[in-house]
Design a protein around this motif. Structure first.
Motif, mmCIF file in Angstrom:
data_model
loop_
_atom_site.group_PDB
_atom_site.id
_atom_site.type_symbol
_atom_site.label_atom_id
_atom_site.label_comp_id
_atom_site.label_asym_id
_atom_site.label_seq_id
_atom_site.Cartn_x
_atom_site.Cartn_y
_atom_site.Cartn_z
ATOM 1 N N VAL A 226 -0.135 10.689 -14.752
ATOM 2 C CA VAL A 226 0.059 9.314 -14.306
ATOM 3 C C VAL A 226 1.472 9.197 -13.733
ATOM 4 O O VAL A 226 2.415 9.796 -14.258
ATOM 5 C CB VAL A 226 -0.154 8.319 -15.463
ATOM 6 N N VAL A 227 1.601 8.450 -12.642
ATOM 7 C CA VAL A 227 2.888 8.277 -11.979
ATOM 8 C C VAL A 227 3.210 6.789 -11.924
ATOM 9 O O VAL A 227 2.439 6.001 -11.355
ATOM 10 C CB VAL A 227 2.861 8.858 -10.548
ATOM 11 N N PHE A 228 4.304 6.391 -12.535
ATOM 12 C CA PHE A 228 4.728 4.993 -12.498
ATOM 13 C C PHE A 228 5.534 4.764 -11.214
ATOM 14 O O PHE A 228 6.745 4.676 -11.221
ATOM 15 C CB PHE A 228 5.544 4.654 -13.745
ATOM 16 N N SER A 229 4.780 4.648 -10.119
ATOM 17 C CA SER A 229 5.408 4.551 -8.800
ATOM 18 C C SER A 229 5.948 3.162 -8.498
ATOM 19 O O SER A 229 6.854 3.012 -7.667
ATOM 20 C CB SER A 229 4.398 4.940 -7.726
ATOM 21 N N ALA A 230 5.378 2.127 -9.137
ATOM 22 C CA ALA A 230 5.815 0.741 -8.930
ATOM 23 C C ALA A 230 5.814 0.333 -7.464
ATOM 24 O O ALA A 230 6.630 -0.479 -7.035
ATOM 25 C CB ALA A 230 7.210 0.527 -9.537
ATOM 26 N N ASP A 231 4.873 0.884 -6.678
ATOM 27 C CA ASP A 231 4.898 0.638 -5.227
ATOM 28 C C ASP A 231 3.704 -0.166 -4.721
ATOM 29 O O ASP A 231 3.445 -0.210 -3.516
ATOM 30 C CB ASP A 231 4.973 1.973 -4.480
ATOM 31 N N ALA A 232 2.968 -0.814 -5.624
ATOM 32 C CA ALA A 232 1.827 -1.628 -5.182
ATOM 33 C C ALA A 232 2.309 -2.805 -4.346
ATOM 34 O O ALA A 232 3.320 -3.441 -4.656
ATOM 35 C CB ALA A 232 1.036 -2.125 -6.385
ATOM 36 N N LYS A 233 1.594 -3.076 -3.275
ATOM 37 C CA LYS A 233 1.930 -4.198 -2.391
ATOM 38 C C LYS A 233 0.861 -5.281 -2.539
ATOM 39 O O LYS A 233 -0.314 -4.995 -2.713
ATOM 40 C CB LYS A 233 1.984 -3.727 -0.936
ATOM 41 N N GLY A 234 1.298 -6.512 -2.429
ATOM 42 C CA GLY A 234 0.355 -7.612 -2.510
ATOM 43 C C GLY A 234 0.894 -8.730 -3.380
ATOM 44 O O GLY A 234 1.848 -8.551 -4.150
ATOM 45 N N SER A 235 0.260 -9.889 -3.276
ATOM 46 C CA SER A 235 0.676 -11.037 -4.069
ATOM 47 C C SER A 235 0.213 -10.870 -5.509
ATOM 48 O O SER A 235 -0.676 -10.067 -5.816
ATOM 49 C CB SER A 235 0.071 -12.312 -3.491
ATOM 50 N N ALA A 236 0.797 -11.657 -6.400
ATOM 51 C CA ALA A 236 0.380 -11.623 -7.792
ATOM 52 C C ALA A 236 -1.083 -12.009 -7.924
ATOM 53 O O ALA A 236 -1.818 -11.441 -8.742
ATOM 54 C CB ALA A 236 1.263 -12.554 -8.623
ATOM 55 N N ALA A 237 -1.519 -12.962 -7.106
ATOM 56 C CA ALA A 237 -2.923 -13.388 -7.172
ATOM 57 C C ALA A 237 -3.856 -12.254 -6.769
ATOM 58 O O ALA A 237 -4.864 -11.992 -7.433
ATOM 59 C CB ALA A 237 -3.141 -14.602 -6.275
ATOM 60 N N ASP A 238 -3.525 -11.561 -5.679
ATOM 61 C CA ASP A 238 -4.403 -10.479 -5.205
ATOM 62 C C ASP A 238 -4.402 -9.298 -6.173
ATOM 63 O O ASP A 238 -5.457 -8.732 -6.483
ATOM 64 C CB ASP A 238 -3.957 -10.011 -3.819
ATOM 65 N N LEU A 239 -3.221 -8.918 -6.657
ATOM 66 C CA LEU A 239 -3.145 -7.801 -7.585
ATOM 67 C C LEU A 239 -3.794 -8.157 -8.923
ATOM 68 O O LEU A 239 -4.413 -7.316 -9.575
ATOM 69 C CB LEU A 239 -1.697 -7.369 -7.784
#
Length: 631
Positions: A226-239
């Motif tokens: 597992v890689v904690f990349s912290a690179d997800a894009k998007g709004s809080a609602a979408d995620l």
């Protein structure tokens, strides 16, 4: 869910006595009360105990391929087996059963060792290839299912789902590993890369190993991380929508069973989320159960009851009291190695309660590790913010002396208990977090040891492997590094060991939907602010689950499955504490200073200090040493 065991001769294919394999599987009969089997060939023997969950009447094990070349024994569930089966049939594979075990045989033939990358689930299995003279061992990505192994002096390899399967073999030498004692006292369990019996190892989570006749024992190979990349894009609602969608899919995949199914319900965020998603997917009332305590401040049954009413579940509950201390021998037998997470006691009770009506139960384990839900995550992140403002030299020269001089005031209001915070900021993040996870400090352990034990340790310190793992963790931020070691060390060693042994001890299969590996990897891509925000762990999960759960469940203080051992050792169990520190197996080892042990019990009984967790550790160690080594 099952138990597996076996023997493999690495050097020459000497005959394997089926009775010896049966002896190993008999030792873990509790894992599989519904069936048993042994298969042997020159140089190899595989044994199995079955708890029937899928294809109840079919899929006996050990299972051989149609041509007899491949034979496997399997513990666990492959949740995507129907999709895999369709793919395999499209490639010409012919199935003779309706279960998931046969997918392992066909998967090996199609993809070799890479077959494990195709499996979604919890598993530990062994596969023997007669044509290649190889034995393949594999364990699931998060370490839900255990697998022990040991090489004997004559080149014989033993393996099994539990340590007791190996110790049933008469030629396994039983000698304690003092470094494992150090690990246990530090963290309350023996980690996955250690064992209290010297020479025994555990196959690490997300690893496999191919043993070839005529070659030395190889090193395990990692096949997933597992890689904690912290690179997800998007709004809080979408995620948040994607998070719920992935949680929903994980829950539904783990509701597939040919036997009655239910859930553990504590009334916390995680188990309540699982029950909510189960109720959404189920056509009938979900079977739920919870365990309470006779200490009001630790009892969560009221919250569990509220969730049960909200989702109209068929709910049952029971209470744990000091009388349940009688379970300690049962727990010591279930865990083999010493295990000091006192929540094992109520976990065993809730498994018993669930087993009265169901054979499979879903749990809420895994979200805290993946989404920053522990209180120590919150403190660690706050310390990091301060640490980043101060040069290392200032932290060492100024804060370290202040921390050393600050009184340890457990009795004071929390805002005045600054000693541990100051000590944490003065250290490196890795050093601080390793101590935060631990139960007994290096200084506290040193006070317990005799000079002989100290010499035997030769400078070994349990926290070092945590610090190394955290320093090399694939993560974009410090909290991600802490979560990585939680997922790869704390989770398999403590949480999943606890659930596996207590559930299998009563013939119950426990499933952890929040540990679906694709869900965990998605959560690891979330930015830090969506894991932990303004001191609120699991921030995105709580926000997203407001469509299902009320705020008084989502945002109440986290309690955890805490057993009131401190109160018990001052009351009804005070005499047991005296017995352990004065006349137990601990004294016979020569590792522990007798006067220090007596002082610890006296200080706790008088209320001058809280040594409840340490006394529980010592009690469980006492039982384990007696059972394994005859002290």
């Amino acid at each position: 869910m099952c138990g597996i065991a076996g023997i493999f001769h690495l050097d020459v294919p000497k005959p394997v006595d089926p009775a010896r394999v049966a002896m190993m599987t008999d030792a873990i009969a509790h894992r599989g009360p519904d069936g048993e089997g042994v298969w042997t060939a020159p140089g190899v023997g595989l044994g199995h105990r079955r708890l029937s969950i899928i294809d109840v009447e079919g899929s006996p094990q050990p299972m051989a391929s149609a041509d007899g070349r491949l034979v496997t024994v399997f513990n666990g569930e492959i949740y995507n087996y129907k999709a895999l089966r369709a793919e395999m049939e499209a490639r010409g594979c012919v199935f003779r059963t309706d279960g998931d075990t046969e997918c392992i045989l066909h998967g090996w033939r199609l993809w070799g060792p890479d077959c494990v990358r195709r499996f979604t689930g919890m598993f530990a299995f062994a596969l023997y290839d007669q044509a290649e003279q190889t034995l393949f061992l594999a364990r699931d990505r998060l370490g839900v299912k255990p697998l022990y192994f040991a090489e004997l002096g004559d080149g014989t390899l033993l393996f099994g789902s539990e340590l007791k399967a190996l110790t049933a073999h008469p030629r396994l030498r039983r000698e304690p590993d003092v470094q494992a004692i150090e690990d246990y006292l530090a963290f309350g369990y023996v980690p996955d890369d250690a064992c209290i019996v010297a020479g025994v190892r555990k196959l690490p989570a997300a690893h496999h190993m191919t043993l070839r006749r005529g070659r030395p024992l190889p090193s395990p190979v990692r096949y997933w991380d597992v890689v904690f990349s912290a690179d997800a894009k998007g709004s809080a609602a979408d995620l948040g929508d994607e998070l719920v969608q992935r949680m929903r899919a994980a829950v539904r995949s783990r509701m597939v069973a040919d036997v009655p199914l239910g859930a553990f319900l504590s009334g916390g965020v995680d188990s309540s989320s699982v029950v909510a998603l189960m109720a959404e997917a189920s056509r009938q009332a979900v079977e739920t159960c919870s365990i309470g305590f006779d200490v009001a401040g630790l009892d969560e049954t009221g919250h569990a009851r509220a969730i049960a009413q909200r989702f109209a579940t068929a709910h049952r509950e029971r209470t744990v009291s000091p009388d349940d201390y009688g379970l300690i021998e049962t727990l010591a037998a279930a865990f083999d190695e010493p295990f000091a997470d006192a929540s094992a006691l109520p976990t065993y009770r809730v498994c018993q309660l669930a087993r009265e009506r169901v054979t499979v139960a879903l749990s809420g384990d895994g979200a805290d590790e993946a989404l920053g839900g522990y209180r120590r995550h919150r403190f660690f992140e706050a310390e990091n913010r301060v640490r980043s403002l101060l040069p290392a030299s200032a932290r060492t020269r100024v804060l370290a002396p202040v921390a050393a001089a600050w009184p340890k005031a457990d009795w004071a209001p929390r805002r005045l208990r600054a000693k541990s915070t100051l000590e944490g900021i003065a250290r490196t993040p890795e050093e601080a977090y390793a101590r935060a996870v631990g139960i007994t400090t290096p200084e506290g352990r040193a006070a317990l040891y005799t000079p002989d034990a100290t010499r035997s340790l030769a400078g070994y310190r349990a926290e070092e492997r945590w610090e190394r793992a955290m320093a090399k963790a694939p993560a974009a931020d410090a909290l991600g590094r802490a979560q990585y070691v939680d997922l790869t060390r704390w989770l398999p060693g403590d949480i999943l060991t606890k659930v596996d042994r207590t559930s299998m001890g009563v013939g119950l299969e426990a499933r952890e939907p929040l540990l679906d590996h694709e869900l965990v990897q998605f959560e690891a891509t979330l930015p830090l602010s969506m894991r932990l925000r303004r001191g609120e762990g699991k921030w995105l999960m709580k926000r997203a689950m407001r469509r299902y759960l009320p705020d008084d469940i989502l945002y109440r203080p986290k309690m955890g499955f805490v057993t009131p051992v401190a109160e018990w050792f001052r009351g009804p169990l005070a005499q047991e504490a005296e017995r352990v520190v004065r006349g137990s197996a601990l004294a016979e080892t020569g590792w522990f200073d007798a006067a220090t042990l007596v002082r610890v019990a006296a200080e706790h009984r008088a209320g001058r200090a809280d040594h409840g967790r340490l006394l529980w550790q010592l009690t469980m160690l006492d039982r384990s040493l007696k059972r394994l080594f005859g002290y």
